[in-house]
Design an enzyme around this catalytic site. Structure first.
Site, short mmCIF file in Angstrom:
data_model
loop_
_atom_site.label_atom_id
_atom_site.label_comp_id
_atom_site.label_asym_id
_atom_site.label_seq_id
_atom_site.Cartn_x
_atom_site.Cartn_y
_atom_site.Cartn_z
CB SER A 17 -6.85 5.99 0.81
OG SER A 17 -8.21 6.23 0.54
CB VAL A 63 -8.50 0.58 -12.78
CG1 VAL A 63 -7.65 1.57 -12.02
CG2 VAL A 63 -9.41 -0.21 -11.84
CE1 TYR A 155 -10.41 -8.76 1.87
CE2 TYR A 155 -9.19 -10.60 0.94
CZ TYR A 155 -9.35 -9.25 1.12
OH TYR A 155 -8.45 -8.37 0.54
CE LYS A 162 -6.61 -7.08 -2.18
NZ LYS A 162 -6.27 -5.86 -2.94
P1 NAP Z 1 -9.78 2.70 0.05
O1 NAP Z 1 -9.32 3.92 0.70
O2 NAP Z 1 -11.25 2.48 -0.06
O3 NAP Z 1 -9.07 2.53 -1.36
C1 NAP Z 1 -9.56 1.68 -2.37
C2 NAP Z 1 -9.60 2.49 -3.62
O4 NAP Z 1 -9.91 1.70 -4.79
C3 NAP Z 1 -10.68 3.58 -3.55
O5 NAP Z 1 -10.11 4.81 -3.91
C4 NAP Z 1 -11.67 3.10 -4.57
O6 NAP Z 1 -12.50 4.09 -5.11
C5 NAP Z 1 -10.71 2.54 -5.60
N1 NAP Z 1 -11.42 1.86 -6.67
C6 NAP Z 1 -12.42 0.96 -6.59
N2 NAP Z 1 -12.85 0.65 -7.84
C7 NAP Z 1 -12.09 1.40 -8.70
C8 NAP Z 1 -12.07 1.54 -10.11
N3 NAP Z 1 -12.90 0.85 -10.91
N4 NAP Z 1 -11.16 2.40 -10.65
C9 NAP Z 1 -10.33 3.11 -9.88
N5 NAP Z 1 -10.30 3.02 -8.55
C10 NAP Z 1 -11.18 2.16 -7.97
O7 NAP Z 1 -9.25 1.40 0.86
P2 NAP Z 1 -7.77 0.86 1.22
O8 NAP Z 1 -8.00 -0.06 2.34
O9 NAP Z 1 -6.81 1.98 1.35
O10 NAP Z 1 -7.43 -0.02 -0.06
C11 NAP Z 1 -6.27 0.13 -0.87
C12 NAP Z 1 -5.73 -1.23 -1.22
O11 NAP Z 1 -5.20 -1.85 -0.05
C13 NAP Z 1 -6.76 -2.21 -1.79
O12 NAP Z 1 -6.18 -2.99 -2.79
C14 NAP Z 1 -7.07 -3.07 -0.58
O13 NAP Z 1 -7.57 -4.35 -0.94
C15 NAP Z 1 -5.68 -3.16 0.01
N6 NAP Z 1 -5.63 -3.63 1.40
C16 NAP Z 1 -6.39 -3.05 2.36
C17 NAP Z 1 -6.31 -3.51 3.66
C18 NAP Z 1 -7.18 -2.91 4.73
O14 NAP Z 1 -7.40 -3.57 5.76
N7 NAP Z 1 -7.67 -1.69 4.58
C19 NAP Z 1 -5.45 -4.57 4.00
C20 NAP Z 1 -4.67 -5.12 3.00
C21 NAP Z 1 -4.77 -4.65 1.69
P3 NAP Z 1 -14.09 4.02 -4.66
O15 NAP Z 1 -14.13 4.40 -3.23
O16 NAP Z 1 -14.75 4.96 -5.58
O17 NAP Z 1 -14.57 2.60 -4.89
#
Ligand code: NAP
Length: 255
Positions: A17, A63, A155, A162
């Site tokens: 994450s 959340v 997406y 976003k």
């Molecule tokens: P990640 O490890 O899957 O993190 C996303 C987190 O959001 C997970 O812990 C997930 O929990 C949590 N979540 C989902 N629904 C929720 C809820 N109702 N209440 C509380 N937590 C909740 O993926 P990540 O890529 O690190 O994502 C983190 C952020 O970075 C996100 O906003 C993502 O859009 C952004 N981002 C990611 C990328 C990429 O390429 N990875 C690029 C740009 C931005 P669950 O697993 O239980 O759903």
């Protein structure tokens, strides 16, 4: 950079994450942290990861649940007596919405994606406000993606969420700036995580960044965390309402 500071980090699912990389960097910079996990499924993961942190507070948080948000800030207030920074790394859209044609986006899927991925920043900022005011200010950071302004295949509604999130950053920054609370986003390049694995065809997005980004590579979570340290610490004290691109420069490319 964050000595004697306390922070809340939302969005750790596992060691991949982005929020976890930020938690590690903030700990190395001297911060004391509260971390949350969503549901029992992730509790063990997050507690295990937190074993390496110094005296962390580990709390459940969905959340979309206002009661849980209230309880998280009550607990932080009791344990830390205030809060200096908040990292919002929660995002979700139902799987169908990331595979079906965009025109098929359901009302329910739209609501869920916007609620979890954008509205939650407002709800969490409201909860953090009195604790940050007590510290004379604070820094709030969320994570976004270029899909807010450009179309990336599959997406879909997450791009719309976003866009709402980035606009929310600007409105919150204007609202909370007079209280010395800064609100920013990092727009990260694509990184393989649990959330990104839900976007079909994600591997081809990674390859396009390797081929075309000015740095000719993708970014990793530690690089996003380094940029986060700038925005969360005094180094970024004059920066607010900003979306900082941490994507190897991909956003600037035309063809
Ligand atoms: P990640 O490890 O899957 O993190 C996303 C987190 O959001 C997970 O812990 C997930 O929990 C949590 N979540 C989902 N629904 C929720 C809820 N109702 N209440 C509380 N937590 C909740 O993926 P990540 O890529 O690190 O994502 C983190 C952020 O970075 C996100 O906003 C993502 O859009 C952004 N981002 C990611 C990328 C990429 O390429 N990875 C690029 C740009 C931005 P669950 O697993 O239980 O759903």
């Amino acid at each position: 950079m964050l000595a004697n500071k306390t922070g809340l980090i939302v969005g750790v699912a596992n060691k991949r994450s982005i929020a976890w990389a930020i938690a590690q960097a903030a700990t190395a910079a001297g911060a004391r942290l509260a971390l949350t996990y969503q549901g029992e499924r992730l509790e063990e993961n997050v507690r295990e990861l937190c074993g390496g942190l110094s005296d962390p507070l580990v709390l459940p948080l969905d959340v979309t649940d206002d009661g849980q948000i209230v309880r998280v800030f009550e607990e932080i207030d009791r344990s830390f007596g205030g809060l200096d920074f908040l990292v919002h790394g929660a995002a979700f859209a139902p799987r169908d919405e990331l595979t079906n044609p965009f025109v098929q986006t359901s009302r329910e899927g739209f609501k869920t994606a916007l609620d979890v991925s954008a509205y939650s920043l407002i709800a969490l900022s409201r909860g953090a406000l009195p604790l940050m005011e007590r510290r004379g200010g604070g820094s709030i950071l969320t994570l976004t993606y270029l899909g807010s302004e450009r179309v990336f295949h599959n997406y879909n509604v997450m791009g719309v969420a976003k866009a709402a999130l980035e606009s929310t950053v600007r409105y919150l920054a204007a609202d909370l700036g007079p209280k010395n609370i800064r609100v920013n986003a990092i727009s990260a390049g694509p990184i393989k995580t649990l959330a990104s694995a839900g976007v079909s065809g994600f591997s081809s997005i990674l390859q396009i960044y390797r081929d075309r980004a000015p740095l000719r590579r993708t970014v990793d979570t530690a690089e996003v965390a380094d940029a986060a340290m700038f925005l969360l610490s005094g180094a970024g004290r004059a920066v607010t309402a900003e979306v900082l691109m941490v994507d190897g420069g991909y956003h600037a490319t035309g063809m």
